[in-house]
Scaffold this motif. Structure first.
Motif, PDB file in Angstrom:
ATOM      1  N   GLN A  98     -16.482 -31.444  20.792  1.00  0.00           N
ATOM      2  CA  GLN A  98     -15.887 -31.511  19.459  1.00  0.00           C
ATOM      3  C   GLN A  98     -14.359 -31.518  19.519  1.00  0.00           C
ATOM      4  O   GLN A  98     -13.706 -32.098  18.641  1.00  0.00           O
ATOM      5  CB  GLN A  98     -16.377 -30.340  18.598  1.00  0.00           C
ATOM      6  CG  GLN A  98     -17.873 -30.363  18.294  1.00  0.00           C
ATOM      7  CD  GLN A  98     -18.320 -31.584  17.499  1.00  0.00           C
ATOM      8  OE1 GLN A  98     -17.505 -32.314  16.941  1.00  0.00           O
ATOM      9  NE2 GLN A  98     -19.634 -31.806  17.458  1.00  0.00           N
ATOM     10  N   THR A  99     -13.787 -30.916  20.546  1.00  0.00           N
ATOM     11  CA  THR A  99     -12.335 -30.997  20.719  1.00  0.00           C
ATOM     12  C   THR A  99     -11.906 -32.445  20.923  1.00  0.00           C
ATOM     13  O   THR A  99     -10.888 -32.893  20.376  1.00  0.00           O
ATOM     14  CB  THR A  99     -11.899 -30.140  21.916  1.00  0.00           C
ATOM     15  OG1 THR A  99     -12.279 -28.779  21.681  1.00  0.00           O
ATOM     16  CG2 THR A  99     -10.385 -30.204  22.116  1.00  0.00           C
ATOM     17  N   GLN A 100     -12.694 -33.200  21.686  1.00  0.00           N
ATOM     18  CA  GLN A 100     -12.374 -34.617  21.896  1.00  0.00           C
ATOM     19  C   GLN A 100     -12.579 -35.423  20.609  1.00  0.00           C
ATOM     20  O   GLN A 100     -11.770 -36.291  20.262  1.00  0.00           O
ATOM     21  CB  GLN A 100     -13.246 -35.197  23.019  1.00  0.00           C
ATOM     22  CG  GLN A 100     -13.208 -34.413  24.319  1.00  0.00           C
ATOM     23  CD  GLN A 100     -11.807 -34.030  24.741  1.00  0.00           C
ATOM     24  OE1 GLN A 100     -10.932 -34.898  24.860  1.00  0.00           O
ATOM     25  NE2 GLN A 100     -11.578 -32.745  24.963  1.00  0.00           N
ATOM     26  N   LEU A 104      -9.599 -37.576  18.317  1.00  0.00           N
ATOM     27  CA  LEU A 104      -9.629 -38.973  17.890  1.00  0.00           C
ATOM     28  C   LEU A 104      -9.613 -39.085  16.362  1.00  0.00           C
ATOM     29  O   LEU A 104      -8.974 -39.982  15.813  1.00  0.00           O
ATOM     30  CB  LEU A 104     -10.875 -39.667  18.455  1.00  0.00           C
ATOM     31  CG  LEU A 104     -10.978 -39.728  19.974  1.00  0.00           C
ATOM     32  CD1 LEU A 104     -12.238 -40.483  20.387  1.00  0.00           C
ATOM     33  CD2 LEU A 104      -9.742 -40.374  20.595  1.00  0.00           C
ATOM     34  N   VAL A 105     -10.296 -38.182  15.691  1.00  0.00           N
ATOM     35  CA  VAL A 105     -10.327 -38.214  14.227  1.00  0.00           C
ATOM     36  C   VAL A 105      -8.929 -38.002  13.655  1.00  0.00           C
ATOM     37  O   VAL A 105      -8.507 -38.684  12.708  1.00  0.00           O
ATOM     38  CB  VAL A 105     -11.294 -37.131  13.698  1.00  0.00           C
ATOM     39  CG1 VAL A 105     -11.090 -36.910  12.194  1.00  0.00           C
ATOM     40  CG2 VAL A 105     -12.741 -37.535  13.973  1.00  0.00           C
ATOM     41  N   ARG A 106      -8.184 -37.068  14.228  1.00  0.00           N
ATOM     42  CA  ARG A 106      -6.873 -36.703  13.690  1.00  0.00           C
ATOM     43  C   ARG A 106      -5.734 -37.564  14.230  1.00  0.00           C
ATOM     44  O   ARG A 106      -4.628 -37.512  13.710  1.00  0.00           O
ATOM     45  CB  ARG A 106      -6.594 -35.235  13.991  1.00  0.00           C
ATOM     46  CG  ARG A 106      -7.444 -34.284  13.158  1.00  0.00           C
ATOM     47  CD  ARG A 106      -7.413 -32.861  13.695  1.00  0.00           C
ATOM     48  NE  ARG A 106      -6.071 -32.335  13.881  1.00  0.00           N
ATOM     49  CZ  ARG A 106      -5.319 -31.800  12.924  1.00  0.00           C
ATOM     50  NH1 ARG A 106      -5.784 -31.733  11.680  1.00  0.00           N
ATOM     51  NH2 ARG A 106      -4.112 -31.327  13.189  1.00  0.00           N
ATOM     52  N   LEU A 126     -21.783 -38.433  23.625  1.00  0.00           N
ATOM     53  CA  LEU A 126     -21.235 -37.168  24.102  1.00  0.00           C
ATOM     54  C   LEU A 126     -19.930 -37.489  24.825  1.00  0.00           C
ATOM     55  O   LEU A 126     -19.901 -38.318  25.738  1.00  0.00           O
ATOM     56  CB  LEU A 126     -22.213 -36.495  25.065  1.00  0.00           C
ATOM     57  CG  LEU A 126     -21.746 -35.179  25.705  1.00  0.00           C
ATOM     58  CD1 LEU A 126     -21.580 -34.093  24.647  1.00  0.00           C
ATOM     59  CD2 LEU A 126     -22.721 -34.733  26.790  1.00  0.00           C
ATOM     60  N   LEU A 127     -18.837 -36.841  24.405  1.00  0.00           N
ATOM     61  CA  LEU A 127     -17.517 -37.120  24.957  1.00  0.00           C
ATOM     62  C   LEU A 127     -17.071 -35.983  25.873  1.00  0.00           C
ATOM     63  O   LEU A 127     -17.184 -34.812  25.526  1.00  0.00           O
ATOM     64  CB  LEU A 127     -16.480 -37.290  23.843  1.00  0.00           C
ATOM     65  CG  LEU A 127     -16.799 -38.281  22.725  1.00  0.00           C
ATOM     66  CD1 LEU A 127     -15.589 -38.458  21.810  1.00  0.00           C
ATOM     67  CD2 LEU A 127     -17.246 -39.619  23.289  1.00  0.00           C
ATOM     68  N   ALA A 128     -16.548 -36.364  27.034  1.00  0.00           N
ATOM     69  CA  ALA A 128     -15.963 -35.409  27.976  1.00  0.00           C
ATOM     70  C   ALA A 128     -14.472 -35.684  28.081  1.00  0.00           C
ATOM     71  O   ALA A 128     -13.957 -36.655  27.505  1.00  0.00           O
ATOM     72  CB  ALA A 128     -16.635 -35.529  29.341  1.00  0.00           C
TER      73      ALA A 128
END
Length: 402
Positions: A98-100, A104-106, A126-128
């Motif tokens: 969710q940090t990743q 990208l969202v912000r 799923l993002l790493a």
């Protein structure tokens, strides 16, 4: 509730429940079921991640206009806490992912990032992340590797000592110098789709706790398109989003570990009280003291998340928005991480004293071994000493209030 809901009717539940409720009612059961296996075998919590994907929780923080639900940081912290209570490895994977997502969202920086986020929602990506690099001493704000541009293609090679769950991710967000001639601190964030990445493993992952995060080192080689290089400088992304979000959701994971430990201590005291009605035990007094610390822990985590959400909703240029980008705010987020990582060890230790040998053994319902081992990971994932050194520099020059 049967797990058939998670595997068979995820879309229906997604329409009727909010993100936190779906995590509590469906995913937590899966995480709890496999937590011992994940820890014992140091394996990726695939079942729980599949349940998160099925319940559309991997994409819940993406804005509605891109297909997500626009979940707030407080909601993400609630989910991370729920998962942490049952399986800290699952919770930490969710938190790091969710940090990743929020980075990208912000900091969308163009149509390429928005299109990628739409794909991430549709595909349950799923993002790493790959932010550390050999030779820079764990400093994520410097890079040795650099982005290379050739023939309309972007490429990079990064020797990362740790890429959490990298072999299981659908994309990896990597930091690199903007150009080969850029200084180490002039970094960009590059979206690398898994199909365009090769990972050469350089180490193993056999740790005391958080074993299911599967975080060995790799040499990452990636090619991507220029529109997947985020436009905002990584320094801005890190200060405005990665630092406050990661410290908040990580702290929520650790709060979940503390929840599990305190609940076992509470059940132990209740069982003892039933055996000796009317007898005041030292364990009951210890439980009352632990409950007070536990409440303080919860308060600081959600106060930090609320502060972030309020600043995020504030108009640009407003005092609330300006505070979120200031030195005092960064100090507060650093303090959150250090405090939370200390409190989780404290609370699991208190629970162990309450449960005594029953908590020390691995074969009782009050066993605290996994929680204690996971808790000790909190202070060393981005070492508290490094964070405090950074805070000392900021605090020396800062004249305001936090």
């Amino acid at each position: 509730m049967s797990i058939a809901l998670a595997s068979g009717t995820g879309i229906e539940s997604a329409q009727s429940w909010g993100p936190a409720a779906r995590a509590e009612r469906v995913v937590a059961e899966v995480a709890a079921r496999w937590a011992v296996d994940v820890d014992r075998d140091a394996r990726f919590p695939q079942e729980a991640i599949d349940a998160l994907r099925d319940q559309r929780l991997l994409s819940c923080a993406v804005p509605a206009e891109l297909g997500g639900e626009g979940a707030s940081l407080r909601e993400l912290c609630t989910i991370a806490r729920t998962l942490g209570r049952h399986c800290a490895a699952t919770a930490m994977v969710f938190a790091m992912h969710q940090t990743q997502i929020l980075s990208l969202v912000r900091h969308p920086g163009g149509d390429g990032v928005s299109a990628f986020l739409r794909d991430a929602v549709a595909g349950g990506y799923l993002l790493a992340s790959a932010t550390t690099e050999l030779g820079i001493g764990g400093d994520v704000r410097r890079s040795t590797c650099a982005v290379e541009h050739s023939g309309g293609v972007v490429s990079l090679v990064k020797n990362a000592p740790v890429i959490s769950y990298g072999e299981y991710a659908d994309a990896i967000l990597a930091t690199a110098r903007r150009t080969p001639d850029s200084p180490p601190s002039d970094q960009v964030l590059v979206i690398c789709r898994r199909a365009d990445v090769t990972l050469e493993r350089t180490g193993d992952w056999n740790t005391l706790g958080l074993r299911g995060t599967c975080s060995p080192g790799f040499v990452l080689r990636a090619t991507t398109s220029p529109d997947l290089v985020v436009a905002d400088p990584y320094a801005e992304i890190s200060a405005a989003t990665m630092l406050p979000v990661s410290h908040s959701v990580w702290s929520a994971v650790w709060l979940g570990i503390a929840d599990a430990a305190v609940e076992k201590a509470r059940r132990y005291v209740r069982a003892a009280a039933r055996k000796q009605p009317g007898v005041a035990s030292p364990a009951a007094s210890r439980l009352a003291e632990a409950a007070a610390v536990h409440q303080q822990f919860s308060d600081i985590v959600f106060a930090a998340a609320r502060r972030f959400d309020d600043a995020d909703a504030a108009p640009a240029g407003s005092p609330e928005a300006e505070v979120a980008g200031g030195v005092g705010y960064s100090l507060a987020m650093n303090n959150l991480k250090v405090t939370a990582s200390t409190l989780v060890v404290d609370l699991v230790g208190r629970a162990l004293l309450i449960c005594g040998i029953a908590g020390y053994r691995e074969d009782t319902e009050y066993s605290l071994g996994r929680h204690l081992r996971d808790a000790h990971g909190a202070a060393v994932m981005v070492n508290n000493d490094r964070i405090m050194a950074n805070s000392a520099q900021m605090a020396t020059a800062y004249r305001g209030t936090i």
